[in-house]
Design a protein around this motif. Structure first.
Motif, PDB file in Angstrom:
ATOM      1  N   GLY A 151       0.809  -1.223   0.000  1.00 10.64           N
ATOM      2  CA  GLY A 151       0.000   0.000   0.000  1.00 10.64           C
ATOM      3  C   GLY A 151       0.841   1.271   0.000  1.00 10.64           C
ATOM      4  O   GLY A 151       2.069   1.225  -0.034  1.00 10.64           O
ATOM      5  N   THR A 152       0.155   2.410   0.063  1.00  7.82           N
ATOM      6  CA  THR A 152       0.826   3.701   0.007  1.00  7.82           C
ATOM      7  C   THR A 152       1.681   3.952   1.251  1.00  7.82           C
ATOM      8  O   THR A 152       2.767   4.520   1.147  1.00  7.82           O
ATOM      9  CB  THR A 152      -0.211   4.829  -0.140  1.00  7.82           C
ATOM     10  OG1 THR A 152      -1.045   4.516  -1.250  1.00  7.82           O
ATOM     11  CG2 THR A 152       0.435   6.178  -0.347  1.00  7.82           C
ATOM     12  N   GLN A 156      -0.651  -0.419  -4.213  1.00 13.27           N
ATOM     13  CA  GLN A 156      -0.980   0.971  -4.521  1.00 13.27           C
ATOM     14  C   GLN A 156      -0.795   1.089  -6.042  1.00 13.27           C
ATOM     15  O   GLN A 156       0.195   0.606  -6.590  1.00 13.27           O
ATOM     16  CB  GLN A 156      -0.039   1.925  -3.789  1.00 13.27           C
ATOM     17  CG  GLN A 156       1.440   1.623  -3.976  1.00 13.27           C
ATOM     18  CD  GLN A 156       2.356   2.744  -3.483  1.00 13.27           C
ATOM     19  OE1 GLN A 156       2.023   3.924  -3.592  1.00 13.27           O
ATOM     20  NE2 GLN A 156       3.499   2.380  -2.947  1.00 13.27           N
ATOM     21  N   ARG A 157      -1.739   1.707  -6.701  1.00 13.26           N
ATOM     22  CA  ARG A 157      -1.670   1.724  -8.162  1.00 13.26           C
ATOM     23  C   ARG A 157      -0.911   2.971  -8.634  1.00 13.26           C
ATOM     24  O   ARG A 157      -0.664   3.882  -7.857  1.00 13.26           O
ATOM     25  CB  ARG A 157      -3.084   1.716  -8.732  1.00 13.26           C
ATOM     26  CG  ARG A 157      -3.899   0.556  -8.172  1.00 13.26           C
ATOM     27  CD  ARG A 157      -5.367   0.738  -8.412  1.00 13.26           C
ATOM     28  NE  ARG A 157      -5.855   1.983  -7.878  1.00 13.26           N
ATOM     29  CZ  ARG A 157      -7.024   2.518  -8.184  1.00 13.26           C
ATOM     30  NH1 ARG A 157      -7.816   1.911  -9.038  1.00 13.26           N
ATOM     31  NH2 ARG A 157      -7.415   3.660  -7.645  1.00 13.26           N
ATOM     32  N   GLU A 158      -0.567   2.982  -9.900  1.00 15.15           N
ATOM     33  CA  GLU A 158       0.041   4.141 -10.584  1.00 15.15           C
ATOM     34  C   GLU A 158       1.460   4.488 -10.151  1.00 15.15           C
ATOM     35  O   GLU A 158       2.229   5.056 -10.926  1.00 15.15           O
ATOM     36  CB  GLU A 158      -0.818   5.425 -10.440  1.00 15.15           C
ATOM     37  CG  GLU A 158      -2.219   5.308 -10.999  1.00 15.15           C
ATOM     38  CD  GLU A 158      -3.235   4.971  -9.929  1.00 15.15           C
ATOM     39  OE1 GLU A 158      -2.903   5.089  -8.744  1.00 15.15           O
ATOM     40  OE2 GLU A 158      -4.355   4.562 -10.272  1.00 15.15           O
ATOM     41  N   TRP A 174       1.616   7.918  -6.693  1.00 18.36           N
ATOM     42  CA  TRP A 174       0.399   8.355  -7.388  1.00 18.36           C
ATOM     43  C   TRP A 174      -0.027   9.755  -6.971  1.00 18.36           C
ATOM     44  O   TRP A 174      -0.607  10.497  -7.769  1.00 18.36           O
ATOM     45  CB  TRP A 174      -0.727   7.328  -7.186  1.00 18.36           C
ATOM     46  CG  TRP A 174      -1.101   7.054  -5.754  1.00 18.36           C
ATOM     47  CD1 TRP A 174      -0.472   6.183  -4.913  1.00 18.36           C
ATOM     48  CD2 TRP A 174      -2.171   7.638  -4.991  1.00 18.36           C
ATOM     49  NE1 TRP A 174      -1.071   6.190  -3.676  1.00 18.36           N
ATOM     50  CE2 TRP A 174      -2.127   7.064  -3.699  1.00 18.36           C
ATOM     51  CE3 TRP A 174      -3.164   8.568  -5.269  1.00 18.36           C
ATOM     52  CZ2 TRP A 174      -3.033   7.401  -2.701  1.00 18.36           C
ATOM     53  CZ3 TRP A 174      -4.074   8.908  -4.276  1.00 18.36           C
ATOM     54  CH2 TRP A 174      -4.004   8.330  -3.013  1.00 18.36           C
ATOM     55  N   TYR A 176      -1.916  11.981 -11.821  1.00 16.02           N
ATOM     56  CA  TYR A 176      -2.193  10.739 -11.098  1.00 16.02           C
ATOM     57  C   TYR A 176      -1.570   9.495 -11.766  1.00 16.02           C
ATOM     58  O   TYR A 176      -1.104   8.587 -11.087  1.00 16.02           O
ATOM     59  CB  TYR A 176      -3.716  10.639 -11.032  1.00 16.02           C
ATOM     60  CG  TYR A 176      -4.356   9.510 -10.283  1.00 16.02           C
ATOM     61  CD1 TYR A 176      -3.698   8.785  -9.299  1.00 16.02           C
ATOM     62  CD2 TYR A 176      -5.691   9.181 -10.547  1.00 16.02           C
ATOM     63  CE1 TYR A 176      -4.345   7.773  -8.614  1.00 16.02           C
ATOM     64  CE2 TYR A 176      -6.344   8.178  -9.870  1.00 16.02           C
ATOM     65  CZ  TYR A 176      -5.668   7.466  -8.910  1.00 16.02           C
ATOM     66  OH  TYR A 176      -6.320   6.464  -8.237  1.00 16.02           O
ATOM     67  N   ASP A 190      -4.963  -2.302  -5.849  1.00 22.62           N
ATOM     68  CA  ASP A 190      -5.671  -2.478  -4.570  1.00 22.62           C
ATOM     69  C   ASP A 190      -7.173  -2.196  -4.629  1.00 22.62           C
ATOM     70  O   ASP A 190      -7.973  -2.898  -4.009  1.00 22.62           O
ATOM     71  CB  ASP A 190      -4.985  -1.711  -3.432  1.00 22.62           C
ATOM     72  CG  ASP A 190      -4.786  -0.237  -3.699  1.00 22.62           C
ATOM     73  OD1 ASP A 190      -5.325   0.288  -4.679  1.00 22.62           O
ATOM     74  OD2 ASP A 190      -4.058   0.397  -2.899  1.00 22.62           O
ATOM     75  N   GLN A 191      -7.573  -1.206  -5.415  1.00 19.54           N
ATOM     76  CA  GLN A 191      -9.013  -0.891  -5.448  1.00 19.54           C
ATOM     77  C   GLN A 191      -9.818  -1.951  -6.191  1.00 19.54           C
ATOM     78  O   GLN A 191     -10.981  -2.218  -5.881  1.00 19.54           O
ATOM     79  CB  GLN A 191      -9.235   0.484  -6.061  1.00 19.54           C
ATOM     80  CG  GLN A 191      -8.484   1.568  -5.326  1.00 19.54           C
ATOM     81  CD  GLN A 191      -8.698   1.507  -3.824  1.00 19.54           C
ATOM     82  OE1 GLN A 191      -9.816   1.222  -3.367  1.00 19.54           O
ATOM     83  NE2 GLN A 191      -7.667   1.757  -3.048  1.00 19.54           N
ATOM     84  N   THR A 223      -5.838   5.825   2.336  1.00 21.44           N
ATOM     85  CA  THR A 223      -5.202   7.148   2.334  1.00 21.44           C
ATOM     86  C   THR A 223      -6.051   8.097   1.477  1.00 21.44           C
ATOM     87  O   THR A 223      -6.187   9.272   1.757  1.00 21.44           O
ATOM     88  CB  THR A 223      -3.779   7.090   1.758  1.00 21.44           C
ATOM     89  OG1 THR A 223      -3.841   6.457   0.485  1.00 21.44           O
ATOM     90  CG2 THR A 223      -2.853   6.314   2.639  1.00 21.44           C
ATOM     91  N   PHE A 243     -11.778   5.394  -2.882  1.00 25.50           N
ATOM     92  CA  PHE A 243     -11.941   4.936  -4.254  1.00 25.50           C
ATOM     93  C   PHE A 243     -13.245   4.155  -4.344  1.00 25.50           C
ATOM     94  O   PHE A 243     -13.392   3.109  -3.718  1.00 25.50           O
ATOM     95  CB  PHE A 243     -10.740   4.072  -4.655  1.00 25.50           C
ATOM     96  CG  PHE A 243      -9.441   4.819  -4.520  1.00 25.50           C
ATOM     97  CD1 PHE A 243      -8.947   5.594  -5.556  1.00 25.50           C
ATOM     98  CD2 PHE A 243      -8.745   4.813  -3.317  1.00 25.50           C
ATOM     99  CE1 PHE A 243      -7.777   6.332  -5.406  1.00 25.50           C
ATOM    100  CE2 PHE A 243      -7.568   5.538  -3.153  1.00 25.50           C
ATOM    101  CZ  PHE A 243      -7.088   6.299  -4.211  1.00 25.50           C
TER     102      PHE A 243
HETATM  103  O1  G3P Z   1      -4.741   4.789  -6.900  1.00 25.83           O
HETATM  104  C1  G3P Z   1      -4.080   4.836  -5.686  1.00 25.83           C
HETATM  105  C2  G3P Z   1      -4.539   3.740  -4.771  1.00 25.83           C
HETATM  106  O2  G3P Z   1      -4.362   2.504  -5.387  1.00 25.83           O
HETATM  107  C3  G3P Z   1      -3.853   3.832  -3.422  1.00 25.83           C
HETATM  108  O3  G3P Z   1      -4.495   3.078  -2.496  1.00 25.83           O
HETATM  109  O4  G3P Z   1      -4.976   2.171  -0.274  1.00 25.83           O
HETATM  110  O5  G3P Z   1      -2.615   2.513  -0.944  1.00 25.83           O
HETATM  111  O6  G3P Z   1      -4.071   4.448  -0.483  1.00 25.83           O
HETATM  112  P1  G3P Z   1      -4.002   3.069  -0.946  1.00 25.83           P
END
Ligand code: G3P
Length: 502
Positions: A13-14, A83-85, A104, A136, A248-249, A270, A273
């Motif tokens: 994750g982030t 965490q994407r991107e 991201w 993003y 993750d989403q 964080t 989504f």
């Molecule tokens: O697009 C960003 C998202 O994937 C981050 O997720 O849960 O790591 O904040 P998270």
């Protein structure tokens, strides 16, 4: 040999990396977790150290196994969610990243995105990739690295550099790196790069050329639930198959068993989504939502989703804790907010990374408005929590407008759904019930489900649906007029935050 009893999910994750073991009922058996450093070199820039993330990953795998007192023989498969991107570029020969991961949330590519938009505007590629040009997404981040890191362009053109989101980075390392390392990403992560055609699920050569990204840098795109490699002999989980990857989403959507068209979930991490399953055809948005791949199982047709992405929700609470020292721990925000009756007239728009859905305004910045001498810490805590709910309401309105059907309830998950005050306010604002499942770690669960399905640990998606259990539901109780008035004021506050950067 015993039959493995568990599936492991790695959730990169982030703010942290976790390894979670799940049993056949979808219950958590053990967890390992490590936070990593958030690096802020300048205003608007956010980076992570990919090497730290890889080290943490190995440690949390060990922790989760040790806490459950099991070995790799008890693990049927590994699923990765991430965490994407967030963009990593590394040397395929040395395994070393050429730059920190650009996260991201980072806004450094705003001018690059403007340049790419040119006279055609931010929606130049939207028809093909489902996304507007915005800071993003990964593609412009790769372009930034190639344009700004010494020697990177030349090395990339020689075929020495490769790109991946953190799923790719981990799979490449888990499978041994170097020549044997598998350089892959799944369709969901690829759909966040701006570089993949939504309908063919292949990389788009023209967009890569516009951004100056050599095709040799790109990972192979694989399904979300399929065998992609085996953990290398050097690692604790050696010889365990890696059979699931999902952003993750998308993983949370899978973990919430949103397999029917029209089913939706909202994850409170964080950022927030909200994704709604739109079935086997991509649906394009007229209201600021993203078109994305929800998941793809094996050779089946992909399933698409519309997504409303909100950059800052839970990270606003972290900011109150870390930057202002207003609370000692994140849960304290609820106690502080519960000490006052309402927000005291304060509205807090946390546009720290500009505004994402439905506004897509890179030039917006955070604003707190409505302040008077009456206002105290409790009101600010409350306004910070309410910001999450207001932003989610804006996204839900966009979803209802795009789909033409009003959502009748919303499944929620993620860390912040433990906050009862927020959940009640969310239901009050959305005017539909908000429903929390028993397992709120649906992101990791979704990755475990995808991996487990591919090896027959779970026989079908019906089994996953049967595992889903409701924990609690919040019905709207606030007077509708009051909710609408609050929303009007929120929208005025959003206007104040927009178009701030010169
Ligand atoms: O697009 C960003 C998202 O994937 C981050 O997720 O849960 O790591 O904040 P998270």
């Amino acid at each position: 040999m015993t039959t493995p009893r568990y599936v492991m999910a790695i959730d990169q994750g982030t703010t942290s990396t976790r390894a979670i073991l799940f049993d056949h009922s979808g219950a958590i058996v053990s967890t390992g977790q490590r936070e990593h450093e958030q690096i802020f070199p300048r205003a608007g820039w956010v980076e992570h150290d990919p090497v730290e993330i890889w080290t943490n990953t190995r440690e949390v795998i060990g922790e989760a196994l040790a806490r459950a007192e099991v070995t790799r023989h008890d693990v049927a498969a590994v699923g990765i969610t991430n965490q994407r991107e967030t963009t990593v570029v590394w040397d395929r020969n040395t395994g070393k990243p050429v730059y920190n991961a650009i996260v991201w949330q980072d806004t450094r590519t705003d001018h690059l995105c403007e340049r790419l938009a040119g006279d055609d505007g931010a929606d130049r590629y939207k028809e093909r990739v489902g996304l507007p040009l915005a800071t993003y997404f990964s593609g412009p981040k790769v372009a930034w690295i190639l344009e700004n890191v010494d020697g990177a362009r030349e090395a990339a053109e020689n075929g020495d550099l490769i790109f991946g989101t953190t799923d790719s980075w981990l799979v490449w390392n888990l499978t041994g790196g170097g020549e044997g390392g598998r350089h892959v990403t799944d369709v969901t992560n690829a759909s966040r790069t701006m570089l993949m055609n939504l309908d063919t699920l292949d990389w788009n050569e023209e967009i890569c050329a516009d951004m100056g990204i050599p095709m040799s840098m790109l990972p192979e795109i694989v399904s979300s639930s399929a065998e992609v490699g085996t953990v290398s002999g050097q690692q604790l989980l050696r010889e365990t198959p890696i059979t699931g990857i999902l952003g993750d989403q998308h993983a949370a959507t899978f973990g919430q068993a949103c397999f029917e068209v029209g089913q939706a979930k909202n994850t409170y991490g964080t950022g927030n989504f909200m994704l709604i399953n739109t079935g086997e055809e991509p649906v394009h948005s007229d209201n600021g939502l993203l078109t994305t791949v929800a998941y793809r199982i094996g050779d089946q047709k992909p399933v698409y989703a519309l997504e409303g992405s909100i950059a800052v929700t839970g990270s606003l609470i972290q900011w109150l804790r870390d930057n202002l020292g207003m609370i000692g721990s994140a849960p304290e925000v609820e106690t502080l907010a519960a000490g006052v009756e309402d927000n005291g007239g304060v509205y807090f728009v946390p546009a720290f990374s500009g505004l994402f859905a439905p506004h897509w305004d890179a030039a917006a910045r955070g604003a707190m408005v409505g302040m008077t001498r009456y206002v105290n810490k409790g009101h600010i805590a409350r306004a910070a929590l309410e910001a999450t709910a207001f932003q989610s309401r804006e996204v839900l309105d966009a979803m209802n407008a795009d789909s033409g059907v009003d959502l009748t309830e919303l499944k929620v998950d993620g860390g912040m759904v433990a906050n009862e005050l927020l959940m009640q306010f969310q239901a009050d604002l959305l005017r539909v019930p908000v429903v929390r499942p028993k397992v709120i770690e649906t992101t990791a669960l979704g990755a475990a489900y995808a991996a487990g399905l591919a090896v027959g640990f779970w026989a079908s998606q019906d089994e996953l649906v049967a595992n889903w259990e409701e924990d609690k539901r919040w019905e709207p109780t606030m007077d509708e007029e009051e909710a609408e008035r609050a929303l009007r004021l929120w929208k005025k506050a959003v206007e104040r935050s927009r178009d701030w950067v010169d």
